[in-house]
Scaffold this motif. Structure first.
Motif, PDB file in Angstrom:
ATOM      1  N   GLY A 196       6.330 -20.600 -23.019  1.00  0.00           N
ATOM      2  CA  GLY A 196       6.433 -20.171 -24.188  1.00  0.00           C
ATOM      3  C   GLY A 196       5.276 -19.473 -24.986  1.00  0.00           C
ATOM      4  O   GLY A 196       5.418 -18.757 -25.921  1.00  0.00           O
ATOM      5  N   ASP A 197       4.222 -19.589 -24.240  1.00  0.00           N
ATOM      6  CA  ASP A 197       2.814 -18.974 -24.848  1.00  0.00           C
ATOM      7  C   ASP A 197       3.070 -17.397 -24.701  1.00  0.00           C
ATOM      8  O   ASP A 197       3.349 -16.916 -23.788  1.00  0.00           O
ATOM      9  CB  ASP A 197       1.380 -19.358 -24.212  1.00  0.00           C
ATOM     10  CG  ASP A 197       1.246 -20.900 -24.819  1.00  0.00           C
ATOM     11  OD1 ASP A 197       1.383 -21.246 -25.866  1.00  0.00           O
ATOM     12  OD2 ASP A 197       0.931 -21.749 -23.648  1.00  0.00           O
ATOM     13  N   VAL A 198       2.559 -17.032 -25.870  1.00  0.00           N
ATOM     14  CA  VAL A 198       2.509 -15.258 -26.059  1.00  0.00           C
ATOM     15  C   VAL A 198       1.750 -14.684 -24.839  1.00  0.00           C
ATOM     16  O   VAL A 198       0.597 -15.033 -24.729  1.00  0.00           O
ATOM     17  CB  VAL A 198       2.319 -14.965 -27.364  1.00  0.00           C
ATOM     18  CG1 VAL A 198       2.316 -13.264 -27.500  1.00  0.00           C
ATOM     19  CG2 VAL A 198       3.119 -15.364 -28.457  1.00  0.00           C
ATOM     20  N   ILE A 199       2.225 -13.776 -24.307  1.00  0.00           N
ATOM     21  CA  ILE A 199       1.542 -12.939 -23.377  1.00  0.00           C
ATOM     22  C   ILE A 199       0.976 -11.713 -24.194  1.00  0.00           C
ATOM     23  O   ILE A 199       1.754 -11.069 -24.573  1.00  0.00           O
ATOM     24  CB  ILE A 199       2.138 -12.401 -22.105  1.00  0.00           C
ATOM     25  CG1 ILE A 199       2.513 -13.643 -21.066  1.00  0.00           C
ATOM     26  CG2 ILE A 199       1.283 -11.342 -21.025  1.00  0.00           C
ATOM     27  CD1 ILE A 199       3.452 -13.240 -20.006  1.00  0.00           C
ATOM     28  N   GLY A 209      16.652 -25.250 -34.493  1.00  0.00           N
ATOM     29  CA  GLY A 209      15.935 -23.974 -33.867  1.00  0.00           C
ATOM     30  C   GLY A 209      15.604 -24.203 -32.352  1.00  0.00           C
ATOM     31  O   GLY A 209      15.671 -25.311 -31.914  1.00  0.00           O
ATOM     32  N   ALA A 210      15.480 -22.842 -31.956  1.00  0.00           N
ATOM     33  CA  ALA A 210      15.147 -22.908 -30.649  1.00  0.00           C
ATOM     34  C   ALA A 210      13.929 -23.431 -30.161  1.00  0.00           C
ATOM     35  O   ALA A 210      12.904 -23.131 -30.838  1.00  0.00           O
ATOM     36  CB  ALA A 210      15.664 -21.630 -29.802  1.00  0.00           C
ATOM     37  N   VAL A 211      13.633 -23.850 -29.249  1.00  0.00           N
ATOM     38  CA  VAL A 211      12.135 -24.208 -28.501  1.00  0.00           C
ATOM     39  C   VAL A 211      11.627 -23.112 -28.335  1.00  0.00           C
ATOM     40  O   VAL A 211      12.156 -22.151 -27.440  1.00  0.00           O
ATOM     41  CB  VAL A 211      12.351 -25.090 -27.310  1.00  0.00           C
ATOM     42  CG1 VAL A 211      10.861 -25.400 -26.904  1.00  0.00           C
ATOM     43  CG2 VAL A 211      13.098 -26.684 -27.801  1.00  0.00           C
ATOM     44  N   VAL A 212      10.468 -22.496 -28.858  1.00  0.00           N
ATOM     45  CA  VAL A 212       9.819 -21.303 -28.491  1.00  0.00           C
ATOM     46  C   VAL A 212       8.446 -21.483 -27.758  1.00  0.00           C
ATOM     47  O   VAL A 212       8.004 -20.410 -27.099  1.00  0.00           O
ATOM     48  CB  VAL A 212       9.637 -20.547 -29.987  1.00  0.00           C
ATOM     49  CG1 VAL A 212      10.920 -20.067 -30.516  1.00  0.00           C
ATOM     50  CG2 VAL A 212       8.569 -21.192 -30.739  1.00  0.00           C
ATOM     51  N   ARG A 213       7.973 -22.832 -27.848  1.00  0.00           N
ATOM     52  CA  ARG A 213       6.896 -23.124 -27.041  1.00  0.00           C
ATOM     53  C   ARG A 213       6.703 -24.703 -27.021  1.00  0.00           C
ATOM     54  O   ARG A 213       6.987 -25.435 -27.778  1.00  0.00           O
ATOM     55  CB  ARG A 213       5.664 -22.642 -27.765  1.00  0.00           C
ATOM     56  CG  ARG A 213       4.333 -22.639 -27.150  1.00  0.00           C
ATOM     57  CD  ARG A 213       3.248 -23.389 -27.767  1.00  0.00           C
ATOM     58  NE  ARG A 213       1.805 -23.561 -27.064  1.00  0.00           N
ATOM     59  CZ  ARG A 213       1.038 -24.135 -27.460  1.00  0.00           C
ATOM     60  NH1 ARG A 213       0.872 -25.003 -28.490  1.00  0.00           N
ATOM     61  NH2 ARG A 213      -0.019 -24.239 -26.631  1.00  0.00           N
ATOM     62  N   ILE A 214       6.063 -24.992 -25.707  1.00  0.00           N
ATOM     63  CA  ILE A 214       5.766 -26.302 -25.247  1.00  0.00           C
ATOM     64  C   ILE A 214       4.522 -26.115 -24.860  1.00  0.00           C
ATOM     65  O   ILE A 214       3.994 -25.523 -23.628  1.00  0.00           O
ATOM     66  CB  ILE A 214       7.069 -26.855 -24.235  1.00  0.00           C
ATOM     67  CG1 ILE A 214       8.355 -26.717 -24.929  1.00  0.00           C
ATOM     68  CG2 ILE A 214       6.630 -28.168 -23.850  1.00  0.00           C
ATOM     69  CD1 ILE A 214       9.396 -27.411 -24.033  1.00  0.00           C
ATOM     70  N   SER A 215       3.577 -27.162 -25.237  1.00  0.00           N
ATOM     71  CA  SER A 215       2.002 -26.943 -24.922  1.00  0.00           C
ATOM     72  C   SER A 215       2.199 -27.550 -23.184  1.00  0.00           C
ATOM     73  O   SER A 215       2.762 -28.548 -22.861  1.00  0.00           O
ATOM     74  CB  SER A 215       1.541 -28.137 -25.457  1.00  0.00           C
ATOM     75  OG  SER A 215       0.001 -28.102 -25.033  1.00  0.00           O
ATOM     76  N   ALA A 267      13.804 -27.299 -22.822  1.00  0.00           N
ATOM     77  CA  ALA A 267      12.883 -26.363 -22.244  1.00  0.00           C
ATOM     78  C   ALA A 267      13.018 -25.273 -23.262  1.00  0.00           C
ATOM     79  O   ALA A 267      13.402 -25.389 -24.327  1.00  0.00           O
ATOM     80  CB  ALA A 267      13.871 -25.892 -20.857  1.00  0.00           C
ATOM     81  N   LEU A 268      12.574 -24.154 -22.892  1.00  0.00           N
ATOM     82  CA  LEU A 268      12.367 -23.308 -23.560  1.00  0.00           C
ATOM     83  C   LEU A 268      13.745 -22.571 -23.882  1.00  0.00           C
ATOM     84  O   LEU A 268      14.686 -22.571 -23.128  1.00  0.00           O
ATOM     85  CB  LEU A 268      11.719 -21.807 -23.115  1.00  0.00           C
ATOM     86  CG  LEU A 268      10.082 -21.895 -22.678  1.00  0.00           C
ATOM     87  CD1 LEU A 268       9.587 -20.771 -22.157  1.00  0.00           C
ATOM     88  CD2 LEU A 268       9.398 -22.391 -24.203  1.00  0.00           C
ATOM     89  N   ASP A 269      14.043 -22.119 -25.208  1.00  0.00           N
ATOM     90  CA  ASP A 269      15.126 -21.684 -25.824  1.00  0.00           C
ATOM     91  C   ASP A 269      16.283 -22.803 -25.923  1.00  0.00           C
ATOM     92  O   ASP A 269      17.331 -22.343 -26.452  1.00  0.00           O
ATOM     93  CB  ASP A 269      15.816 -20.545 -24.824  1.00  0.00           C
ATOM     94  CG  ASP A 269      14.883 -19.398 -24.688  1.00  0.00           C
ATOM     95  OD1 ASP A 269      14.211 -18.910 -25.672  1.00  0.00           O
ATOM     96  OD2 ASP A 269      14.717 -18.826 -23.593  1.00  0.00           O
ATOM     97  N   ALA A 270      16.173 -24.015 -25.566  1.00  0.00           N
ATOM     98  CA  ALA A 270      17.110 -25.171 -25.917  1.00  0.00           C
ATOM     99  C   ALA A 270      17.084 -25.150 -27.326  1.00  0.00           C
ATOM    100  O   ALA A 270      16.026 -25.250 -28.048  1.00  0.00           O
ATOM    101  CB  ALA A 270      16.649 -26.476 -25.270  1.00  0.00           C
ATOM    102  N   ARG A 271      18.280 -25.564 -28.033  1.00  0.00           N
ATOM    103  CA  ARG A 271      18.322 -25.790 -29.481  1.00  0.00           C
ATOM    104  C   ARG A 271      18.193 -27.217 -29.792  1.00  0.00           C
ATOM    105  O   ARG A 271      18.819 -28.222 -29.088  1.00  0.00           O
ATOM    106  CB  ARG A 271      19.562 -25.136 -29.783  1.00  0.00           C
ATOM    107  CG  ARG A 271      19.917 -23.727 -29.904  1.00  0.00           C
ATOM    108  CD  ARG A 271      20.687 -23.108 -30.702  1.00  0.00           C
ATOM    109  NE  ARG A 271      20.374 -22.970 -32.214  1.00  0.00           N
ATOM    110  CZ  ARG A 271      19.523 -22.222 -32.692  1.00  0.00           C
ATOM    111  NH1 ARG A 271      18.944 -21.290 -32.066  1.00  0.00           N
ATOM    112  NH2 ARG A 271      19.321 -22.351 -33.873  1.00  0.00           N
TER     113      ARG A 271
END
Length: 217
Positions: free
Chosen positions: A128-131, A155-161, A177-181
């Motif tokens: 989820g880190d921005v490219i 909210g949706a997961v947008v980033r996980i370190s 995971a990413l996008d999971a609510r």
């Protein structure tokens, strides 16, 4: 000055302030890079002489405009490689960091751009880190770290370190995971863990995990 070491240093400095505002100190930078404080101090002097960082003795380190441009370039390369390894070569999200650390320095700009196009010019990596875009621009989503999210926040997961591969494996097994609510149900007394609801039920996440997950604000 553009060596592999310089690229790694400015990228580490950039990472520190990507999701929070406080500048990095030399000791924090040494810890992030796994190097001795004296080694980092000498390299920071060289980076400052090359116009890549601002730093005065006993103060924090900040990137100059040139330093930020170099850091963003390396971040883009690293995250495109991570995405490529996951989407085209069957790597799991907890396996790609070390491979990308090597490959980001080896690929030509032409090959990297070709890989990005073949992936549809992705805007985020597997965590989820921005490219950053090819022009260096960065559009970061509005997000809140799970540890700071109020009770009732959904909210949706947008980033996980990606700092801890074992944590990534744990979260994958838990269906986070990413996008999971996720919905924040509350903090457990005494343990410090946060109870959240997922599509599969409820789960308790410890303080370290709660600091690694960002939700859409």
């Amino acid at each position: 000055m553009q060596s592999t070491a310089a690229e790694d240093y400015v990228k580490a400095i950039y990472h520190h302030t990507e999701w929070q505002p406080d500048p990095i100190t030399p000791s924090q930078l040494a810890g992030r890079l796994g190097l001795a404080n004296s080694t980092v101090t000498e390299m920071v002097k060289k980076l400052a002489a090359a116009g890549l960082v601002h730093h005065r003795p006993y103060s924090a380190i900040e990137l100059t405009e040139a330093g930020r441009a170099l850091a963003v370039r390396q971040v883009r390369r690293h995250r495109i490689v991570e995405t490529w390894l996951v989407e085209r070569h069957g790597y799991d999200w907890d396996e790609v960091h070390d491979e990308a650390e090597v490959l980001e320095h080896a690929l030509s700009d032409r090959l990297l751009d070709s890989i990005a196009r073949s992936l549809g010019d992705p805007t985020r990596d597997p965590h989820g880190d921005v490219i950053p875009a090819a022009d260096g621009s960065v559009e970061r989503p509005d997000a809140v770290v799970l540890a700071d999210a109020p009770v009732g926040h959904e909210g949706a997961v947008v980033r996980i370190s990606d700092a801890d591969p074992a944590m990534l494996r744990f979260l994958a097994d838990a269906g986070v995971a990413l996008d999971a609510r996720l919905t924040v149900l509350g903090q457990k007394p005494y343990s410090g863990s946060i109870e959240v609801r997922t599509h599969a039920g409820t789960i308790d996440l410890g303080p370290e995990v709660a600091l690694a997950i960002w939700l859409a604000a």
